[in-house]
Design a protein around this motif. Structure first.
Motif, mmCIF file in Angstrom:
data_model
loop_
_atom_site.group_PDB
_atom_site.id
_atom_site.type_symbol
_atom_site.label_atom_id
_atom_site.label_comp_id
_atom_site.label_asym_id
_atom_site.label_seq_id
_atom_site.Cartn_x
_atom_site.Cartn_y
_atom_site.Cartn_z
ATOM 1 N N TRP B 364 0.847 -1.189 0.000
ATOM 2 C CA TRP B 364 0.000 0.000 0.000
ATOM 3 C C TRP B 364 0.887 1.244 0.000
ATOM 4 O O TRP B 364 1.963 1.238 0.595
ATOM 5 C CB TRP B 364 -0.870 0.036 1.253
ATOM 6 C CG TRP B 364 -1.976 -0.966 1.297
ATOM 7 C CD1 TRP B 364 -3.276 -0.774 0.929
ATOM 8 C CD2 TRP B 364 -1.909 -2.328 1.778
ATOM 9 N NE1 TRP B 364 -4.017 -1.923 1.140
ATOM 10 C CE2 TRP B 364 -3.205 -2.887 1.651
ATOM 11 C CE3 TRP B 364 -0.892 -3.126 2.289
ATOM 12 C CZ2 TRP B 364 -3.496 -4.194 2.028
ATOM 13 C CZ3 TRP B 364 -1.179 -4.436 2.654
ATOM 14 C CH2 TRP B 364 -2.467 -4.956 2.528
ATOM 15 N N LYS B 374 -2.695 0.621 -3.962
ATOM 16 C CA LYS B 374 -2.083 -0.652 -3.606
ATOM 17 C C LYS B 374 -1.771 -1.466 -4.849
ATOM 18 O O LYS B 374 -2.360 -1.260 -5.919
ATOM 19 C CB LYS B 374 -2.995 -1.445 -2.675
ATOM 20 C CG LYS B 374 -4.388 -1.720 -3.227
ATOM 21 C CD LYS B 374 -5.281 -2.389 -2.180
ATOM 22 C CE LYS B 374 -6.725 -2.452 -2.646
ATOM 23 N NZ LYS B 374 -7.619 -3.080 -1.659
ATOM 24 N N GLU B 405 -10.782 4.037 1.586
ATOM 25 C CA GLU B 405 -10.887 2.666 2.083
ATOM 26 C C GLU B 405 -9.538 1.956 1.964
ATOM 27 O O GLU B 405 -9.121 1.203 2.850
ATOM 28 C CB GLU B 405 -11.972 1.914 1.291
ATOM 29 C CG GLU B 405 -12.105 0.430 1.584
ATOM 30 C CD GLU B 405 -12.505 0.136 3.026
ATOM 31 O OE1 GLU B 405 -13.157 0.997 3.641
ATOM 32 O OE2 GLU B 405 -12.127 -0.933 3.531
ATOM 33 N N ARG B 408 -7.409 3.129 4.809
ATOM 34 C CA ARG B 408 -7.817 2.507 6.079
ATOM 35 C C ARG B 408 -7.353 1.048 6.126
ATOM 36 O O ARG B 408 -6.899 0.552 7.153
ATOM 37 C CB ARG B 408 -9.340 2.558 6.240
ATOM 38 C CG ARG B 408 -9.862 3.911 6.673
ATOM 39 C CD ARG B 408 -11.281 3.803 7.238
ATOM 40 N NE ARG B 408 -12.232 3.296 6.253
ATOM 41 C CZ ARG B 408 -12.835 4.052 5.337
ATOM 42 N NH1 ARG B 408 -12.574 5.343 5.277
ATOM 43 N NH2 ARG B 408 -13.682 3.521 4.487
ATOM 44 N N GLU B 409 -7.444 0.382 4.986
ATOM 45 C CA GLU B 409 -7.005 -1.016 4.907
ATOM 46 C C GLU B 409 -5.511 -1.123 5.217
ATOM 47 O O GLU B 409 -5.066 -2.056 5.879
ATOM 48 C CB GLU B 409 -7.302 -1.499 3.488
ATOM 49 C CG GLU B 409 -7.083 -2.958 3.226
ATOM 50 C CD GLU B 409 -7.447 -3.234 1.768
ATOM 51 O OE1 GLU B 409 -8.640 -3.224 1.442
ATOM 52 O OE2 GLU B 409 -6.527 -3.424 0.956
ATOM 53 N N ILE B 411 -3.818 0.688 7.197
ATOM 54 C CA ILE B 411 -3.629 0.819 8.646
ATOM 55 C C ILE B 411 -3.946 -0.519 9.323
ATOM 56 O O ILE B 411 -3.221 -0.966 10.218
ATOM 57 C CB ILE B 411 -4.528 1.937 9.213
ATOM 58 C CG1 ILE B 411 -4.134 3.284 8.601
ATOM 59 C CG2 ILE B 411 -4.430 1.993 10.734
ATOM 60 C CD1 ILE B 411 -5.124 4.398 8.887
ATOM 61 N N GLY B 412 -4.999 -1.154 8.858
ATOM 62 C CA GLY B 412 -5.342 -2.476 9.385
ATOM 63 C C GLY B 412 -4.235 -3.477 9.131
ATOM 64 O O GLY B 412 -3.889 -4.291 9.999
ATOM 65 N N TRP B 413 -3.654 -3.404 7.937
ATOM 66 C CA TRP B 413 -2.542 -4.293 7.609
ATOM 67 C C TRP B 413 -1.351 -4.024 8.531
ATOM 68 O O TRP B 413 -0.715 -4.954 9.023
ATOM 69 C CB TRP B 413 -2.115 -4.109 6.145
ATOM 70 C CG TRP B 413 -0.766 -4.680 5.868
ATOM 71 C CD1 TRP B 413 -0.454 -6.006 5.736
ATOM 72 C CD2 TRP B 413 0.463 -3.955 5.734
ATOM 73 N NE1 TRP B 413 0.901 -6.143 5.528
ATOM 74 C CE2 TRP B 413 1.492 -4.898 5.525
ATOM 75 C CE3 TRP B 413 0.793 -2.598 5.768
ATOM 76 C CZ2 TRP B 413 2.824 -4.533 5.340
ATOM 77 C CZ3 TRP B 413 2.119 -2.230 5.589
ATOM 78 C CH2 TRP B 413 3.109 -3.195 5.383
ATOM 79 N N ASP B 415 -1.246 -2.904 11.570
ATOM 80 C CA ASP B 415 -1.495 -3.458 12.901
ATOM 81 C C ASP B 415 -1.370 -4.981 12.894
ATOM 82 O O ASP B 415 -0.856 -5.575 13.838
ATOM 83 C CB ASP B 415 -2.900 -3.058 13.382
ATOM 84 C CG ASP B 415 -3.012 -1.559 13.622
ATOM 85 O OD1 ASP B 415 -1.969 -0.898 13.785
ATOM 86 O OD2 ASP B 415 -4.154 -1.058 13.639
ATOM 87 N N ALA B 416 -1.856 -5.599 11.820
ATOM 88 C CA ALA B 416 -1.845 -7.059 11.761
ATOM 89 C C ALA B 416 -0.439 -7.601 11.527
ATOM 90 O O ALA B 416 -0.020 -8.558 12.181
ATOM 91 C CB ALA B 416 -2.788 -7.547 10.657
#
Lengths: 235, 423
Positions: B364, B374, B405, B408-409, B411-413, B415-416
């Motif tokens: 991303w 991405k 979106e 935001r994705e 950011i989720g990645w 963290d994961a």
């Protein structure tokens, strides 16, 4: 995840035989339902001239595809359920009203739910009395259930060790618990998990990363992942 | 999470015939087999965690990493743009030690004796291994940019290994005079994080647009084309029109020289004064790969099936340092490769199963506020190397909603994947 996720395709299958355009309980008390609706009325309108407010208008709710009222900005959860063909059957609505966030995690509806089954039946009876039902209920038909594609995956016994290995591709983006921007998939019921991955694999659900990931998953891989993630807890 | 590979073995059906049965290699004298991992980034931390977790203590895992706090290169550009706090990029190794039983050694690995199977530490002593995992990232090639060496990196930072270099670059950008020039010397292929330099330009432009709008950005680039080029150039036009100039190889972008003392950048003989000069030189495998003589040229050739060195099968080489085939040098790719290597290593030393290698990557990038893009692909192993089997890339003209979106994705990645690395 509380384990209360009710696989929506199963609900659809269960309900198909009994779904009718009249309230499913002859003894339902619409007056009690009207009283219960006061809590809903803070956000929802129903009846003639009802419009979307904080929540969508509720005319023709029963039998309507989930998350499909024109002009209302739904959470992804509800939009995706509708895109998957899930319908607000009376049983689905009852399950949702019992535990909204348990049934459709990610819903933006702020409501703790109605535990009493009779109360839920009465409320649904009131919703049908005031707002009628939708054509989709009739179209749902007795055959609605898992698609042949999903049924084929459900028939495979998931190899959990293989699923654990494959899961490492998921955990690069999906956390064990939480996840505001990418949802956790730990503890998902297999039917929900399988329906989701299947929809990404066919392209029915669009998401570039998930379409890519799912494109090379065979039935065996999806079944293995479903079996593995079902056993994961979010603690 | 419940991790219990062994328990599953007794309850699940045997895997298909296409999967090779693992060869059991027991360490001598009944002692626990020892796996040493050098480098605690996206490849090494992931490998250490997965090997320790999946072997359930049957393998003794040691992680050698000089830094006590690891700052991720991925998302460090967002700090430059003001979208992340510096501290949010930092991660420590405490959980790998306490929750997974990894022996974390904060020291430099300076050499490998491949005959004796030991790793030499800068602080003294040798660490023995049965299997070695090298995931040291990249080093810069000396003399790649005339006038630049690591000796002048505090004048002209690379900021391509996150940490104090990243903070220094940010401070230099903040200190730029009104209407000043930020210059970047972009690297030739192959290098770590293909979209990285261009995301960085976007983030610097975002900062300057808000704080120093008459400043300009000059990129000297030796490459004809670059990753997500159409997407970046479209974004630069939409958000930063007139601010960014890129000089490609046709106009001398590959013929540069810098003078750190004078703060000048020469492009094809044309000398310019610049206020910040971010030099990202040509790269090669991390030093330990060369010290172990596991390189062929700049990079380390590896098997696509388990990332084992083609020169020594008891050493696995992950991430940026590996010459593995089609995968880009990214944190996501290193994390993906680590899982394949970990599965092979655990299967070699225990009775757990080895599964076919499979890899994936998604990168991303952020162009401006809520404007994320991405690119991603699937990969498989072949005798020739890791090969791409298809992917996707964002499109020019996507809606604001899609771009937001995508951000935001990402950011989720973040963290994961950091949870996947450090537990």
């Amino acid at each position: 995840m509380t384990g209360k996720v009710i696989p929506s395709c199963k609900v659809a299958a269960l309900v198909a035989g009994t779904l009718s355009l009249t309230p499913f309980s002859a003894s339902a008390d619409a007056e009690n339902g009207e009283r219960l609706f006061r809590a809903c009325a803070a956000c929802h309108q129903i009846g003639e001239g009802a419009i979307n407010r904080i929540g969508p208008q509720l005319n023709g709710l029963v039998g309507r595809l989930i998350g499909t009222v024109d002009g209302y900005d739904y959470s992804d959860t509800l939009s995706e359920a509708g895109a998957d063909g899930d319908v607000w059957s009376e049983a689905a609505l009852s399950a949702f009203l019992e535990d909204p966030r348990g049934y459709l995690p990610g819903t933006s509806m702020v409501f703790r739910g109605i535990r009493d089954e009779t109360d839920r039946t009465d409320l649904i009876s009131y919703l049908i009395q005031e707002g009628g039902t939708s054509e989709a209920a009739a179209e749902a038909g007795p055959e609605s259930g898992p698609s042949p594609e999903i049924a084929a995956i459900l028939a495979v016994e998931g190899d959990v060790a293989y699923g654990e290995y494959l899961s490492s591709e998921c955990t690069a983006c999906h956390r064990g618990a939480g996840g505001e921007d990418i949802p956790s998939i730990a503890g998902l019921a297999p039917s929900v998990f399988i329906a989701g991955l299947s929809a990404y694999r066919t392209g029915e659900r669009e998401h570039p990363v998930m379409n890519m990931v799912a494109s090379r998953l065979g039935d065996e891989e999806i079944a293995a992942l479903a079996a593995y993630f079902e056993a994961q807890t979010t603690e | 999470m419940n991790f219990n590979r062994r328990a599953f073995l007794s309850t699940t059906a045997a895997v298909g015939a296409t999967l090779a049965a693992p060869m059991i290699v027991r360490a001598q004298d009944g002692a626990r087999p020892r796996v040493v991992v050098v480098g605690g980034g996206a490849g090494g931390a992931t490998a250490a965690r997965y090997i320790a977790r999946d072997s359930e203590g049957a393998i003794d895992v040691t992680l050698i990493e000089p830094s006590r706090a690891y700052y991720t290169c991925f998302f460090s550009n967002l700090y430059l743009g003001g979208f992340r706090e510096f501290d949010s990029l930092g991660h420590t190794y405490g959980n790998l030690a306490s929750s997974y039983g990894v022996n974390v050694v904060h020291d430099w690995a300076t050499g490998v004796d491949r005959d004796a199977k030991t790793v030499r530490l800068a602080g003294g002593g040798d660490v023995p291994y049965d299997r070695l995992v090298l995931s040291p990232g990249i080093d810069f090639k000396n003399g790649a940019v005339p006038g630049w060496s690591t000796a002048v990196q505090n004048r002209m930072p690379h900021a391509y290994k996150a940490g104090s270099q990243t903070q220094l670059l940010r401070a230099q950008i903040e200190a730029m005079p009104e209407g000043g020039t930020f210059a970047m010397v972009a690297p030739p292929n192959p290098y770590r994080c293909p979209p990285g330099p261009y995301e960085r330009v976007s983030m610097v432009a975002h900062y300057l647009k808000e704080n120093n709008p008459t400043a300009r950005i000059l990129i000297a680039d030796p490459k004809e084309t670059f990753s997500k080029q159409a997407l970046f150039e479209d974004g630069w036009l939409r958000h930063y029109e007139g601010m960014i100039e890129r000089v490609g190889p046709d106009f001398g972008g590959g013929n540069v020289e810098v003078d750190a003392e004078a703060m000048t950048l020469s492009i094809d003989g044309d000398v310019q004064n610049v206020d910040v000069c971010n030099v990202i030189p040509a790269m090669q495998a991390g030093g330990i790969v060369h010290a172990a003589a596991l390189n062929e040229g700049d990079w380390a050739p590896v098997s696509a099936y388990d990332l084992s060195s083609r020169l020594d099968e008891s050493v696995h080489i992950l991430g940026d340092s590996a010459a593995q085939g089609d995968m880009p040098k990214s944190g996501f790719a290193a994390n993906s490769q680590a899982k394949v290597a970990a599965n092979a290593i655990v299967a070699a030393f225990t009775d757990s199963r080895q599964f076919p290698a499979r890899f994936s990557n998604t990168c991303w990038s952020l162009i401006d506020t809520d404007d994320g893009i991405k690119v991603g692909a699937n990969y498989e192993a072949s005798d020739e190397g890791i090969v791409s089997t298809g992917g996707f890339v964002s499109e020019v003209g996507e809606t604001d909603e899609v771009r937001a979106e995508t951000y935001r994705e990402s950011i989720g990645w973040y963290d994961a994947i950091t949870e996947d690395m450090f537990g």
